[in-house]
Design an enzyme around this catalytic site. Structure first.
Site, PDB file in Angstrom:
ATOM      1  N   TYR A 131     155.869 -45.322 112.782  1.00  0.00           N
ATOM      2  CA  TYR A 131     154.489 -45.260 112.318  1.00  0.00           C
ATOM      3  C   TYR A 131     153.626 -44.633 113.406  1.00  0.00           C
ATOM      4  O   TYR A 131     153.644 -45.069 114.550  1.00  0.00           O
ATOM      5  CB  TYR A 131     153.936 -46.647 111.957  1.00  0.00           C
ATOM      6  CG  TYR A 131     152.561 -46.515 111.343  1.00  0.00           C
ATOM      7  CD1 TYR A 131     152.423 -46.161 110.011  1.00  0.00           C
ATOM      8  CD2 TYR A 131     151.413 -46.659 112.107  1.00  0.00           C
ATOM      9  CE1 TYR A 131     151.175 -45.974 109.440  1.00  0.00           C
ATOM     10  CE2 TYR A 131     150.154 -46.482 111.556  1.00  0.00           C
ATOM     11  CZ  TYR A 131     150.040 -46.139 110.217  1.00  0.00           C
ATOM     12  OH  TYR A 131     148.797 -45.934 109.667  1.00  0.00           O
ATOM     13  N   GLN A 193     150.368 -49.560 103.437  1.00  0.00           N
ATOM     14  CA  GLN A 193     151.166 -48.943 102.371  1.00  0.00           C
ATOM     15  C   GLN A 193     152.321 -48.117 102.933  1.00  0.00           C
ATOM     16  O   GLN A 193     153.399 -48.036 102.325  1.00  0.00           O
ATOM     17  CB  GLN A 193     150.290 -48.085 101.450  1.00  0.00           C
ATOM     18  CG  GLN A 193     149.534 -46.963 102.105  1.00  0.00           C
ATOM     19  CD  GLN A 193     148.161 -47.377 102.630  1.00  0.00           C
ATOM     20  OE1 GLN A 193     147.927 -48.544 102.938  1.00  0.00           O
ATOM     21  NE2 GLN A 193     147.262 -46.412 102.729  1.00  0.00           N
ATOM     22  N   GLN A 261     140.270 -47.594 128.037  1.00  0.00           N
ATOM     23  CA  GLN A 261     140.972 -48.422 127.058  1.00  0.00           C
ATOM     24  C   GLN A 261     140.103 -48.665 125.833  1.00  0.00           C
ATOM     25  O   GLN A 261     140.580 -48.633 124.691  1.00  0.00           O
ATOM     26  CB  GLN A 261     141.367 -49.756 127.701  1.00  0.00           C
ATOM     27  CG  GLN A 261     142.384 -50.549 126.912  1.00  0.00           C
ATOM     28  CD  GLN A 261     143.707 -49.815 126.809  1.00  0.00           C
ATOM     29  OE1 GLN A 261     144.065 -49.017 127.659  1.00  0.00           O
ATOM     30  NE2 GLN A 261     144.439 -50.066 125.737  1.00  0.00           N
ATOM     31  N   GLU A 329     149.127 -56.304 127.078  1.00  0.00           N
ATOM     32  CA  GLU A 329     149.951 -55.128 126.818  1.00  0.00           C
ATOM     33  C   GLU A 329     150.113 -54.319 128.113  1.00  0.00           C
ATOM     34  O   GLU A 329     151.219 -54.042 128.557  1.00  0.00           O
ATOM     35  CB  GLU A 329     149.276 -54.281 125.743  1.00  0.00           C
ATOM     36  CG  GLU A 329     149.979 -52.981 125.437  1.00  0.00           C
ATOM     37  CD  GLU A 329     149.168 -52.087 124.517  1.00  0.00           C
ATOM     38  OE1 GLU A 329     149.786 -51.245 123.855  1.00  0.00           O
ATOM     39  OE2 GLU A 329     147.931 -52.202 124.468  1.00  0.00           O
ATOM     40  N   HIS A 330     148.999 -53.929 128.712  1.00  0.00           N
ATOM     41  CA  HIS A 330     148.990 -53.237 130.006  1.00  0.00           C
ATOM     42  C   HIS A 330     148.340 -54.138 131.048  1.00  0.00           C
ATOM     43  O   HIS A 330     147.268 -54.678 130.799  1.00  0.00           O
ATOM     44  CB  HIS A 330     148.168 -51.944 129.951  1.00  0.00           C
ATOM     45  CG  HIS A 330     148.569 -50.988 128.877  1.00  0.00           C
ATOM     46  ND1 HIS A 330     147.956 -50.964 127.629  1.00  0.00           N
ATOM     47  CD2 HIS A 330     149.509 -50.009 128.848  1.00  0.00           C
ATOM     48  CE1 HIS A 330     148.491 -50.011 126.896  1.00  0.00           C
ATOM     49  NE2 HIS A 330     149.443 -49.416 127.598  1.00  0.00           N
ATOM     50  N   ASP A 362     150.617 -43.812 129.592  1.00  0.00           N
ATOM     51  CA  ASP A 362     150.474 -43.315 128.227  1.00  0.00           C
ATOM     52  C   ASP A 362     151.084 -41.931 128.052  1.00  0.00           C
ATOM     53  O   ASP A 362     151.586 -41.591 126.974  1.00  0.00           O
ATOM     54  CB  ASP A 362     148.993 -43.240 127.849  1.00  0.00           C
ATOM     55  CG  ASP A 362     148.417 -44.590 127.457  1.00  0.00           C
ATOM     56  OD1 ASP A 362     149.205 -45.526 127.232  1.00  0.00           O
ATOM     57  OD2 ASP A 362     147.185 -44.705 127.376  1.00  0.00           O
TER      58      ASP A 362
END
Length: 430
Positions: A131, A193, A261, A329-330, A362
């Site tokens: 995704y 979806q 961020q 996360e970071h 990143d």
């Protein structure tokens, strides 16, 4: 009194649930889950028809069953819409990620314990769905981060889903990145979806074995809901950075990292935990100045006001405890003796020192930026080549090896009242 753009606490004024700001409105969370369940149900029931209706509703795109999948001609056209510099940058990122992921793959390991040979081998998954978010921004880097490890693992079918624009087009750089990384199929669908289509299939889209990649809270909720039927990588929702800093940190750099961020979206989380009251005040001041001059300043300001925070602690020990509660996360660590803290910190990715900001990871470090969010770093890891593989142990035993363990097996089968287990062993020596 200096103006404040983010919430500021001390350990004495800190709310008990400070580390779960995105879960503050439980009713909204329940409502979101019901919405996502409805979307998944519609896709399972109506297939492509539901995808086309949702594309028009959410993306203003006019699609047909024939145009759901990106055509080779559209990919060719995408190259004409991007620069050679952009292509070179994507190739550079691909090479960095590929090199790091290949290093993770060890040769077949084998042990031999008294005649019992055991080796572990890796087999690639048959298919994966990646995704790639769209909407507020396009993320060709996410194509690289999801598709390249899958390719290194040997996955035969790699599918990308990404929302289209009102002209029924997927972002050109996302298409170019998909081509560069060897993606097999690209579909013009986004949101919950897309997750439902990847999990259960439609008339046009065949289902996949595993779904990976970050997304909105709707995408994350959908991944969790379908995980009973198809494997997922992790809950990877709105992005987060937490910075641990002391008086040695440059407040201007800390503020820039928080702003970078926050520009992901209005639900991004950026926080600072520090032992320096002066740093806390200076970062607040710098945030006001930087945001006022920043591109996309309105969205950045909304993100920081809603989810930004600064906490001042009395000690490094308190910083560590609070950081691990948040499990970001970071995690940027900008302190003296930062290396000494490493074994005690929990995070999806740890960046040490003033020259290791989140944008490095990143785009250029080779590490993966698909990471667990929402405290899930306490139990999940970054996306990598092993997420696209099945580990299988293979056992081969000689007669002598089986005889060596025969008596121990007898004791254990008797203990667990499974006599026929032992008879299967003993029969080989009759």
């Amino acid at each position: 009194m200096q103006p404040r753009i983010v919430k500021q606490w001390t350990t004495q004024t800190l709310p008990s649930d400070w580390f779960k700001p995105q879960q503050a409105d439980q009713n909204a969370t329940e409502s979101l889950e019901e919405t996502v369940k409805t979307i998944i149900s519609q896709v399972r029931k109506n297939g492509d028809k539901a995808l086309i209706e949702f594309a028009e509703k959410f993306d203003k795109a006019k699609l047909t069953p024939q145009t759901l999948r990106v055509s080779p001609q559209e990919i060719k056209e995408a190259y004409s819409k991007v620069t050679q510099q952009q292509i070179d940058a994507l190739l550079f990122m691909k090479q960095r990620v590929e090199t790091y992921q290949k290093q993770q793959l060890q040769p077949e390991n084998q042990t031999n314990i008294d005649g019992v040979k055991i080796k572990t081998v890796l087999y690639p998954l048959e298919s994966v769905g990646c995704y790639v978010p769209g909407g507020q921004a396009a993320y060709p880097s996410t194509v690289v981060m999801t598709a390249v490890p899958a390719k290194v693992a040997g996955v035969k079918r790699i599918v990308v889903c990404s929302p289209s624009d009102a002209d029924s087009k997927v972002n050109a750089l996302v298409l170019v990145a998909s081509d560069i990384c060897g993606v097999d199929e690209v579909y013009k669908i986004g949101g919950a979806q897309a997750i439902a289509a990847l999990a259960y299939g439609t008339q046009v889209i065949n289902p996949v074995r595993k779904i990976v990649g970050p997304g909105s809270k709707y995408v994350t909720a959908a991944k969790v809901l379908v995980s009973k039927d198809v494997a997922i990588d992790m809950p990877a929702g709105p992005s987060e950075v937490l910075i641990l800093a002391d008086e040695t940190a440059d407040p201007r750099l800390v503020a820039f990292d928080m702003v970078s961020q926050a520009e992901h979206g209005t639900d991004s989380v950026a926080g600072l935990i520090t032992t320096s009251k002066q740093l806390a005040e200076d970062v607040q001041k710098n945030l006001v100045e930087i945001v006022s001059l920043a591109e996309r300043s309105e969205k950045i300001s909304m993100s920081l006001k809603e989810y930004g925070f600064i906490i001042t602690c009395d000690s490094v020990e308190e910083m560590i405890v609070l950081s691990n509660q948040f499990a970001p996360e970071h995690l940027e660590v900008i302190t003296k003796n930062a290396q000494d803290l490493l074994g005690r910190l929990i995070a999806g990715l740890i960046l040490l020192g003033p020259y290791s900001p989140v944008p490095l990871s990143d785009y250029a470090s080779g590490t993966n930026h698909v990471l667990p969010t929402g405290t899930f770093a306490q139990s999940f890891s970054a996306l990598g080549v092993f997420d696209f593989s099945r580990r299988v142990s293979i056992v081969e035993c000689s007669k002598m090896g089986l005889e060596n363990v025969k008596s121990s097996i007898k004791v254990l089968t008797d203990t667990e009242n499974l006599p026929n287990h032992y008879k299967a062993i003993d029969a080989r020596f009759q």
